[in-house]
Design a protein around this motif. Structure first.
Motif, mmCIF file in Angstrom:
data_model
loop_
_atom_site.group_PDB
_atom_site.id
_atom_site.type_symbol
_atom_site.label_atom_id
_atom_site.label_comp_id
_atom_site.label_asym_id
_atom_site.label_seq_id
_atom_site.Cartn_x
_atom_site.Cartn_y
_atom_site.Cartn_z
ATOM 1 N N ALA A 1 33.859 35.251 50.752
ATOM 2 C CA ALA A 1 33.723 34.665 49.417
ATOM 3 C C ALA A 1 33.442 35.739 48.369
ATOM 4 N N ASN A 2 32.569 36.687 48.681
ATOM 5 C CA ASN A 2 32.249 37.745 47.719
ATOM 6 C C ASN A 2 33.448 38.652 47.463
ATOM 7 N N ALA A 3 34.232 38.936 48.511
ATOM 8 C CA ALA A 3 35.416 39.776 48.340
ATOM 9 C C ALA A 3 36.466 39.062 47.495
ATOM 10 N N ALA A 4 36.667 37.788 47.771
ATOM 11 C CA ALA A 4 37.640 37.023 46.992
ATOM 12 C C ALA A 4 37.193 36.886 45.545
ATOM 13 N N ALA A 5 35.902 36.655 45.333
ATOM 14 C CA ALA A 5 35.378 36.528 43.971
ATOM 15 C C ALA A 5 35.544 37.841 43.200
ATOM 16 N N ALA A 6 35.276 38.964 43.854
ATOM 17 C CA ALA A 6 35.440 40.261 43.200
ATOM 18 C C ALA A 6 36.891 40.499 42.817
ATOM 19 N N ARG A 7 37.810 40.095 43.682
ATOM 20 C CA ARG A 7 39.224 40.265 43.379
ATOM 21 C C ARG A 7 39.634 39.437 42.164
ATOM 22 N N LEU A 8 39.004 38.269 41.999
ATOM 23 C CA LEU A 8 39.312 37.409 40.858
ATOM 24 C C LEU A 8 38.560 37.819 39.597
ATOM 25 N N GLY A 9 37.581 38.726 39.740
ATOM 26 C CA GLY A 9 36.833 39.208 38.584
ATOM 27 C C GLY A 9 35.656 38.358 38.201
ATOM 28 N N CYS A 10 34.978 37.764 39.193
ATOM 29 C CA CYS A 10 33.793 36.956 38.890
ATOM 30 C C CYS A 10 32.607 37.400 39.741
ATOM 31 N N ALA A 11 31.458 36.837 39.458
ATOM 32 C CA ALA A 11 30.211 37.226 40.122
ATOM 33 C C ALA A 11 30.229 36.862 41.594
#
Length: 383
Positions: free
Chosen positions: A364-374
Protein backbone atom coordinates in the motif's frame (compact mmCIF):
# COMPACT_ATOMS: atom_id res chain seq x y z
CA UNK A 1 -32.81 -23.56 -18.87
CA UNK A 2 -32.35 -25.16 -22.27
CA UNK A 3 -29.58 -27.13 -23.89
CA UNK A 4 -28.71 -27.14 -27.54
CA UNK A 5 -25.97 -29.04 -29.30
CA UNK A 6 -24.16 -27.36 -32.13
CA UNK A 7 -22.05 -29.02 -34.82
CA UNK A 8 -18.78 -27.29 -35.69
CA UNK A 9 -18.42 -25.33 -38.90
CA UNK A 10 -16.12 -26.55 -41.66
CA UNK A 11 -12.49 -25.53 -41.46
CA UNK A 12 -10.21 -24.67 -44.35
CA UNK A 13 -7.03 -24.83 -42.26
CA UNK A 14 -4.21 -26.81 -43.96
CA UNK A 15 -3.91 -30.40 -42.79
CA UNK A 16 -7.44 -30.54 -41.40
CA UNK A 17 -9.31 -31.62 -44.53
CA UNK A 18 -10.10 -35.02 -43.12
CA UNK A 19 -11.97 -33.65 -40.16
CA UNK A 20 -13.27 -30.50 -41.78
CA UNK A 21 -16.74 -32.03 -42.01
CA UNK A 22 -17.57 -34.04 -38.87
CA UNK A 23 -20.07 -36.91 -39.25
CA UNK A 24 -23.00 -34.75 -38.16
CA UNK A 25 -22.10 -31.96 -40.60
CA UNK A 26 -21.35 -34.36 -43.44
CA UNK A 27 -24.73 -36.00 -42.92
CA UNK A 28 -26.42 -32.62 -42.83
CA UNK A 29 -24.74 -31.50 -46.07
CA UNK A 30 -25.62 -34.75 -47.83
CA UNK A 31 -29.24 -34.30 -46.85
CA UNK A 32 -29.17 -30.67 -47.95
CA UNK A 33 -27.69 -31.60 -51.33
CA UNK A 34 -30.48 -34.10 -51.91
CA UNK A 35 -33.08 -31.56 -50.88
CA UNK A 36 -31.63 -28.92 -53.19
CA UNK A 37 -31.80 -31.27 -56.16
CA UNK A 38 -35.32 -32.32 -55.30
CA UNK A 39 -36.52 -28.77 -54.78
CA UNK A 40 -34.82 -27.56 -57.94
CA UNK A 41 -36.55 -30.31 -59.90
CA UNK A 42 -39.83 -29.20 -58.34
CA UNK A 43 -39.29 -25.61 -59.47
CA UNK A 44 -38.40 -24.31 -56.00
CA UNK A 45 -34.78 -23.35 -56.73
CA UNK A 46 -35.47 -19.67 -56.00
CA UNK A 47 -36.72 -20.50 -52.50
CA UNK A 48 -33.58 -22.56 -51.84
CA UNK A 49 -31.31 -19.74 -53.02
CA UNK A 50 -33.03 -17.24 -50.75
CA UNK A 51 -32.57 -19.37 -47.62
CA UNK A 52 -29.07 -20.74 -48.16
CA UNK A 53 -26.74 -21.01 -46.30
CA UNK A 54 -28.11 -22.21 -43.01
CA UNK A 55 -27.87 -19.51 -40.31
CA UNK A 56 -24.89 -19.84 -38.00
CA UNK A 57 -25.46 -20.85 -34.40
CA UNK A 58 -25.28 -18.17 -31.70
CA UNK A 59 -24.37 -18.49 -28.03
CA UNK A 60 -24.72 -16.61 -24.74
CA UNK A 61 -27.95 -14.71 -25.32
CA UNK A 62 -27.05 -14.18 -28.97
CA UNK A 63 -23.75 -12.41 -28.26
CA UNK A 64 -21.34 -14.82 -29.98
CA UNK A 65 -21.67 -16.31 -33.45
CA UNK A 66 -20.28 -19.61 -34.67
CA UNK A 67 -17.04 -19.19 -36.67
CA UNK A 68 -16.77 -15.53 -35.63
CA UNK A 69 -13.06 -15.61 -34.83
CA UNK A 70 -12.04 -17.13 -31.47
CA UNK A 71 -10.89 -20.73 -31.60
CA UNK A 72 -13.57 -22.12 -29.30
CA UNK A 73 -16.30 -20.93 -31.69
CA UNK A 74 -14.74 -22.55 -34.76
CA UNK A 75 -13.73 -25.96 -36.05
CA UNK A 76 -10.25 -25.64 -34.58
CA UNK A 77 -11.76 -26.30 -31.16
CA UNK A 78 -11.94 -29.98 -32.16
CA UNK A 79 -8.24 -30.38 -32.99
CA UNK A 80 -7.56 -33.28 -35.36
CA UNK A 81 -10.53 -35.41 -34.34
CA UNK A 82 -13.07 -36.83 -36.73
CA UNK A 83 -16.02 -35.58 -34.73
CA UNK A 84 -16.83 -33.35 -31.79
CA UNK A 85 -19.57 -31.31 -30.24
CA UNK A 86 -20.17 -27.79 -29.04
CA UNK A 87 -23.12 -27.35 -26.70
CA UNK A 88 -24.50 -24.44 -24.73
CA UNK A 89 -26.54 -24.04 -21.58
CA UNK A 90 -27.84 -20.59 -20.75
CA UNK A 91 -30.29 -18.67 -18.66
CA UNK A 92 -30.71 -15.07 -19.77
CA UNK A 93 -31.17 -12.23 -17.26
CA UNK A 94 -34.57 -10.53 -17.21
CA UNK A 95 -35.97 -7.28 -15.82
CA UNK A 96 -37.59 -9.22 -13.00
CA UNK A 97 -34.52 -11.34 -12.26
CA UNK A 98 -31.32 -9.68 -13.56
CA UNK A 99 -29.16 -12.76 -13.08
CA UNK A 100 -27.91 -14.84 -15.97
CA UNK A 101 -25.54 -17.69 -16.75
CA UNK A 102 -24.13 -19.15 -19.91
CA UNK A 103 -21.71 -21.98 -20.59
CA UNK A 104 -20.35 -23.08 -23.95
CA UNK A 105 -18.79 -26.56 -23.78
CA UNK A 106 -16.52 -28.27 -26.29
CA UNK A 107 -16.03 -32.04 -26.20
CA UNK A 108 -13.80 -34.04 -28.52
CA UNK A 109 -12.21 -37.50 -28.68
CA UNK A 110 -9.59 -38.32 -31.30
CA UNK A 111 -6.42 -40.26 -32.00
CA UNK A 112 -3.20 -38.31 -31.68
CA UNK A 113 -1.33 -38.09 -34.95
CA UNK A 114 1.96 -38.13 -33.05
CA UNK A 115 1.79 -41.34 -30.99
CA UNK A 116 -1.66 -42.75 -31.69
CA UNK A 117 -2.91 -42.09 -28.16
CA UNK A 118 -6.61 -41.53 -27.62
CA UNK A 119 -7.06 -37.90 -26.62
CA UNK A 120 -10.03 -36.42 -24.81
CA UNK A 121 -10.58 -32.66 -24.75
CA UNK A 122 -13.17 -31.11 -22.44
CA UNK A 123 -13.32 -27.30 -22.48
CA UNK A 124 -15.72 -24.63 -21.27
CA UNK A 125 -16.28 -20.89 -21.48
CA UNK A 126 -18.48 -19.76 -18.59
CA UNK A 127 -20.24 -16.41 -18.22
CA UNK A 128 -22.11 -15.00 -15.24
CA UNK A 129 -24.22 -11.83 -15.10
CA UNK A 130 -25.49 -10.33 -11.85
CA UNK A 131 -24.82 -8.18 -8.79
CA UNK A 132 -21.74 -8.69 -6.65
CA UNK A 133 -22.40 -10.75 -3.48
CA UNK A 134 -23.65 -9.02 -0.33
CA UNK A 135 -21.24 -10.74 2.05
CA UNK A 136 -17.79 -9.13 2.23
CA UNK A 137 -15.75 -12.35 2.17
CA UNK A 138 -17.72 -13.77 -0.77
CA UNK A 139 -17.32 -10.53 -2.68
CA UNK A 140 -13.59 -10.31 -2.08
CA UNK A 141 -13.12 -13.95 -3.07
CA UNK A 142 -15.04 -13.46 -6.30
CA UNK A 143 -13.43 -10.18 -7.38
CA UNK A 144 -9.91 -10.27 -6.00
CA UNK A 145 -9.04 -13.94 -6.23
CA UNK A 146 -10.62 -14.31 -9.66
CA UNK A 147 -9.97 -11.05 -11.50
CA UNK A 148 -7.30 -8.95 -9.78
CA UNK A 149 -4.26 -11.21 -10.06
CA UNK A 150 -0.90 -10.33 -11.54
CA UNK A 151 -1.95 -11.76 -14.91
CA UNK A 152 -4.88 -9.33 -15.24
CA UNK A 153 -4.71 -5.97 -17.01
CA UNK A 154 -7.23 -3.12 -17.40
CA UNK A 155 -9.87 -3.36 -20.09
CA UNK A 156 -9.17 -0.95 -22.97
CA UNK A 157 -11.04 2.30 -23.69
CA UNK A 158 -11.46 3.12 -20.01
CA UNK A 159 -13.97 0.32 -19.46
CA UNK A 160 -14.15 -0.55 -15.74
CA UNK A 161 -12.77 -4.04 -15.45
CA UNK A 162 -9.89 -6.40 -16.04
CA UNK A 163 -9.01 -9.03 -18.62
CA UNK A 164 -6.48 -11.70 -19.54
CA UNK A 165 -6.34 -14.36 -22.25
CA UNK A 166 -8.63 -16.66 -20.23
CA UNK A 167 -11.40 -14.23 -19.29
CA UNK A 168 -12.23 -11.07 -17.43
CA UNK A 169 -14.62 -8.94 -15.42
CA UNK A 170 -16.63 -5.87 -16.47
CA UNK A 171 -18.52 -3.62 -14.06
CA UNK A 172 -21.79 -2.50 -15.63
CA UNK A 173 -23.16 1.08 -15.64
CA UNK A 174 -25.05 2.43 -12.62
CA UNK A 175 -28.36 1.85 -14.42
CA UNK A 176 -27.82 -1.87 -13.70
CA UNK A 177 -27.15 -1.46 -9.94
CA UNK A 178 -29.42 -3.23 -7.47
CA UNK A 179 -31.82 -1.28 -5.27
CA UNK A 180 -29.39 -1.60 -2.36
CA UNK A 181 -26.63 -0.05 -4.47
CA UNK A 182 -24.56 -3.11 -5.37
CA UNK A 183 -23.00 -2.92 -8.85
CA UNK A 184 -23.75 -5.62 -11.40
CA UNK A 185 -20.87 -7.31 -13.17
CA UNK A 186 -20.30 -9.71 -16.03
CA UNK A 187 -17.54 -12.29 -15.63
CA UNK A 188 -16.10 -14.69 -18.21
CA UNK A 189 -13.75 -17.60 -17.60
CA UNK A 190 -12.25 -20.19 -19.96
CA UNK A 191 -11.20 -23.56 -18.57
CA UNK A 192 -10.63 -27.09 -19.76
CA UNK A 193 -8.57 -30.27 -19.68
CA UNK A 194 -6.60 -32.41 -22.14
CA UNK A 195 -6.23 -36.11 -21.32
CA UNK A 196 -4.51 -38.88 -23.26
CA UNK A 197 -3.76 -42.59 -22.79
CA UNK A 198 -0.21 -41.80 -21.73
CA UNK A 199 -0.83 -38.76 -19.50
CA UNK A 200 -3.18 -37.57 -16.81
CA UNK A 201 -5.46 -34.56 -17.23
CA UNK A 202 -3.64 -31.34 -18.02
CA UNK A 203 -4.98 -27.80 -18.04
CA UNK A 204 -6.11 -26.85 -21.55
CA UNK A 205 -8.47 -23.83 -21.45
CA UNK A 206 -10.72 -23.01 -24.36
CA UNK A 207 -8.96 -20.57 -26.69
CA UNK A 208 -10.44 -17.05 -26.58
CA UNK A 209 -8.11 -15.60 -29.20
CA UNK A 210 -5.84 -13.49 -26.99
CA UNK A 211 -6.32 -10.67 -24.50
CA UNK A 212 -7.97 -8.15 -26.81
CA UNK A 213 -10.32 -10.73 -28.34
CA UNK A 214 -11.27 -11.79 -24.81
CA UNK A 215 -12.17 -8.16 -24.07
CA UNK A 216 -14.33 -8.04 -27.22
CA UNK A 217 -16.15 -11.24 -26.20
CA UNK A 218 -16.71 -9.94 -22.67
CA UNK A 219 -18.14 -6.61 -23.83
CA UNK A 220 -20.38 -8.30 -26.41
CA UNK A 221 -21.96 -10.61 -23.86
CA UNK A 222 -22.33 -7.70 -21.41
CA UNK A 223 -24.25 -5.67 -24.00
CA UNK A 224 -26.63 -8.54 -24.71
CA UNK A 225 -27.07 -9.25 -21.01
CA UNK A 226 -27.92 -5.61 -20.24
CA UNK A 227 -30.38 -5.54 -23.13
CA UNK A 228 -32.13 -8.62 -21.75
CA UNK A 229 -32.15 -7.15 -18.22
CA UNK A 230 -33.53 -3.83 -19.42
CA UNK A 231 -30.68 -1.64 -18.18
CA UNK A 232 -28.61 -1.14 -21.34
CA UNK A 233 -27.18 2.35 -21.95
CA UNK A 234 -28.24 4.31 -25.02
CA UNK A 235 -24.89 3.62 -26.66
CA UNK A 236 -23.61 0.02 -26.43
CA UNK A 237 -20.23 -0.52 -24.81
CA UNK A 238 -17.45 -1.21 -27.28
CA UNK A 239 -13.78 -2.10 -27.58
CA UNK A 240 -11.99 0.04 -30.13
CA UNK A 241 -8.42 0.25 -28.79
CA UNK A 242 -5.61 -2.27 -28.35
CA UNK A 243 -4.72 -3.68 -24.94
CA UNK A 244 -1.50 -1.89 -24.10
CA UNK A 245 -0.65 -3.00 -20.54
CA UNK A 246 0.11 -6.69 -20.95
CA UNK A 247 1.15 -8.59 -17.80
CA UNK A 248 4.78 -9.38 -17.09
CA UNK A 249 6.28 -12.86 -17.08
CA UNK A 250 6.45 -14.95 -13.93
CA UNK A 251 9.81 -14.60 -12.22
CA UNK A 252 11.48 -16.67 -9.53
CA UNK A 253 11.68 -15.05 -6.10
CA UNK A 254 15.01 -15.09 -4.31
CA UNK A 255 14.98 -14.82 -0.53
CA UNK A 256 16.87 -11.54 -0.50
CA UNK A 257 14.93 -9.94 -3.35
CA UNK A 258 12.00 -7.55 -3.43
CA UNK A 259 8.71 -9.23 -4.37
CA UNK A 260 6.65 -7.65 -7.16
CA UNK A 261 9.34 -5.00 -7.55
CA UNK A 262 8.28 -3.43 -4.24
CA UNK A 263 11.12 -2.39 -1.97
CA UNK A 264 10.74 -3.88 1.48
CA UNK A 265 8.26 -6.59 0.45
CA UNK A 266 10.08 -9.84 1.26
CA UNK A 267 8.90 -13.44 1.63
CA UNK A 268 10.68 -16.12 3.63
CA UNK A 269 10.95 -18.52 0.73
CA UNK A 270 12.69 -18.98 -2.61
CA UNK A 271 10.29 -21.55 -4.04
CA UNK A 272 7.87 -18.95 -5.34
CA UNK A 273 7.26 -16.93 -8.49
CA UNK A 274 5.80 -13.45 -8.71
CA UNK A 275 3.96 -11.82 -11.57
CA UNK A 276 3.15 -8.16 -11.96
CA UNK A 277 0.22 -6.95 -13.99
CA UNK A 278 -0.78 -3.36 -14.58
CA UNK A 279 0.81 -0.43 -12.79
CA UNK A 280 -1.35 2.50 -13.88
CA UNK A 281 -3.06 5.37 -12.09
CA UNK A 282 -6.22 3.27 -11.95
CA UNK A 283 -4.91 -0.21 -11.22
CA UNK A 284 -1.89 -2.05 -9.85
CA UNK A 285 -1.76 -5.82 -9.43
CA UNK A 286 0.71 -8.47 -8.38
CA UNK A 287 0.45 -12.13 -7.42
CA UNK A 288 2.77 -14.74 -5.96
CA UNK A 289 2.42 -18.47 -6.51
CA UNK A 290 4.39 -21.64 -5.93
CA UNK A 291 7.03 -22.20 -8.61
CA UNK A 292 6.24 -25.92 -8.76
CA UNK A 293 2.60 -26.36 -7.84
CA UNK A 294 1.29 -22.96 -9.00
CA UNK A 295 -0.76 -22.54 -5.82
CA UNK A 296 -1.55 -18.93 -4.88
CA UNK A 297 0.47 -17.53 -2.00
CA UNK A 298 -0.23 -13.79 -2.10
CA UNK A 299 -2.53 -11.48 -4.09
CA UNK A 300 -2.10 -7.70 -4.04
CA UNK A 301 -4.07 -5.00 -5.84
CA UNK A 302 -4.67 -1.26 -5.81
CA UNK A 303 -7.91 -0.09 -7.44
CA UNK A 304 -8.62 3.60 -8.02
CA UNK A 305 -10.80 3.45 -11.16
CA UNK A 306 -14.09 4.74 -9.67
CA UNK A 307 -16.53 2.26 -11.16
CA UNK A 308 -14.28 -0.76 -10.58
CA UNK A 309 -13.63 0.40 -7.01
CA UNK A 310 -17.40 0.63 -6.48
CA UNK A 311 -17.60 -3.16 -6.27
CA UNK A 312 -16.01 -2.81 -2.80
CA UNK A 313 -18.46 -0.18 -1.53
CA UNK A 314 -20.18 -1.21 1.67
CA UNK A 315 -17.56 -3.73 2.82
CA UNK A 316 -14.63 -1.47 3.70
CA UNK A 317 -15.93 -0.60 7.15
CA UNK A 318 -15.64 2.62 9.13
CA UNK A 319 -12.53 2.02 11.24
CA UNK A 320 -8.81 2.02 10.45
CA UNK A 321 -7.10 -1.32 9.98
CA UNK A 322 -4.89 -0.55 12.99
CA UNK A 323 -3.54 2.41 14.90
CA UNK A 324 -1.72 4.83 12.66
CA UNK A 325 -3.17 3.58 9.36
CA UNK A 326 -4.91 6.04 7.07
CA UNK A 327 -8.42 5.41 5.83
CA UNK A 328 -10.66 2.53 6.86
CA UNK A 329 -10.59 -1.20 6.37
CA UNK A 330 -10.13 -4.58 7.96
CA UNK A 331 -7.93 -7.67 7.94
CA UNK A 332 -9.83 -10.94 7.87
CA UNK A 333 -8.90 -14.60 7.73
CA UNK A 334 -8.32 -14.70 3.97
CA UNK A 335 -8.45 -11.10 2.77
CA UNK A 336 -7.55 -7.57 3.80
CA UNK A 337 -8.96 -4.31 2.47
CA UNK A 338 -8.09 -0.65 3.06
CA UNK A 339 -9.56 2.46 1.45
CA UNK A 340 -8.00 5.92 1.75
CA UNK A 341 -7.87 9.19 -0.16
CA UNK A 342 -4.92 9.24 -2.53
CA UNK A 343 -4.02 11.90 -5.10
CA UNK A 344 -7.44 13.48 -4.91
CA UNK A 345 -9.64 10.37 -5.05
CA UNK A 346 -10.32 7.20 -3.06
CA UNK A 347 -8.03 4.25 -3.62
CA UNK A 348 -8.69 0.71 -2.43
CA UNK A 349 -5.81 -1.56 -1.42
CA UNK A 350 -6.42 -5.30 -1.31
CA UNK A 351 -4.57 -8.39 -0.15
CA UNK A 352 -5.60 -12.01 -0.48
CA UNK A 353 -4.43 -15.49 0.53
CA UNK A 354 -1.82 -14.15 2.97
CA UNK A 355 -3.11 -11.60 5.49
CA UNK A 356 0.22 -10.57 7.01
CA UNK A 357 -0.21 -6.83 7.80
CA UNK A 358 3.43 -6.23 6.87
CA UNK A 359 2.81 -7.40 3.30
CA UNK A 360 -0.18 -5.11 2.91
CA UNK A 361 1.68 -2.16 4.46
CA UNK A 362 4.65 -2.50 2.09
CA UNK A 363 2.43 -2.78 -0.96
CA UNK A 364 0.00 0.00 0.00
CA UNK A 365 2.79 2.46 0.85
CA UNK A 366 4.64 1.70 -2.40
CA UNK A 367 1.50 2.12 -4.47
CA UNK A 368 0.60 5.34 -2.65
CA UNK A 369 4.09 6.76 -3.24
CA UNK A 370 3.82 5.95 -6.93
CA UNK A 371 0.52 7.85 -7.07
CA UNK A 372 2.03 10.80 -5.18
CA UNK A 373 0.14 10.60 -1.90
CA UNK A 374 0.94 10.06 1.78
CA UNK A 375 1.75 6.59 3.16
CA UNK A 376 -1.20 4.37 4.06
CA UNK A 377 0.50 2.46 6.86
CA UNK A 378 2.66 3.97 9.62
CA UNK A 379 6.43 3.65 9.58
CA UNK A 380 7.43 0.27 10.90
CA UNK A 381 4.22 -1.48 9.85
CA UNK A 382 5.97 -2.90 6.81
CA UNK A 383 8.67 -5.36 7.77
Amino acid sequence: MSETEQAPAASTAPGRLRRALPHSRRGRLSLVSALVLALAGAGLGTWVADTWPWPKDRYCWGAWEEDSGPGFLGDEAFGDDDDGSRTSKETAPTRERPIGRCKVSIASDFKSGYDGDKVTVDQQVSVEYGPVPKAAEARLTMIQDGFLGGDMVPLPDGLPGTVNERGGLLVLPESCDTQDGRPAVVTMHASGTYTSDSSSAQSDPAHLGGVRQAAVLLVAVANHGMEAAGCAPDDPLKVSSPVYDLPGERELIFSAGDVCGIRGLHLDTDKMEDQTGAATRDLQTCSVQGSRDGLAYLQLAMVAQPRLAAVFDGIVGERPVARGWRGTGSIGKKHAIVRADCAGRPATFLMGVSTDPGHLAAFANAAAARLGCAPIAPKGAAR
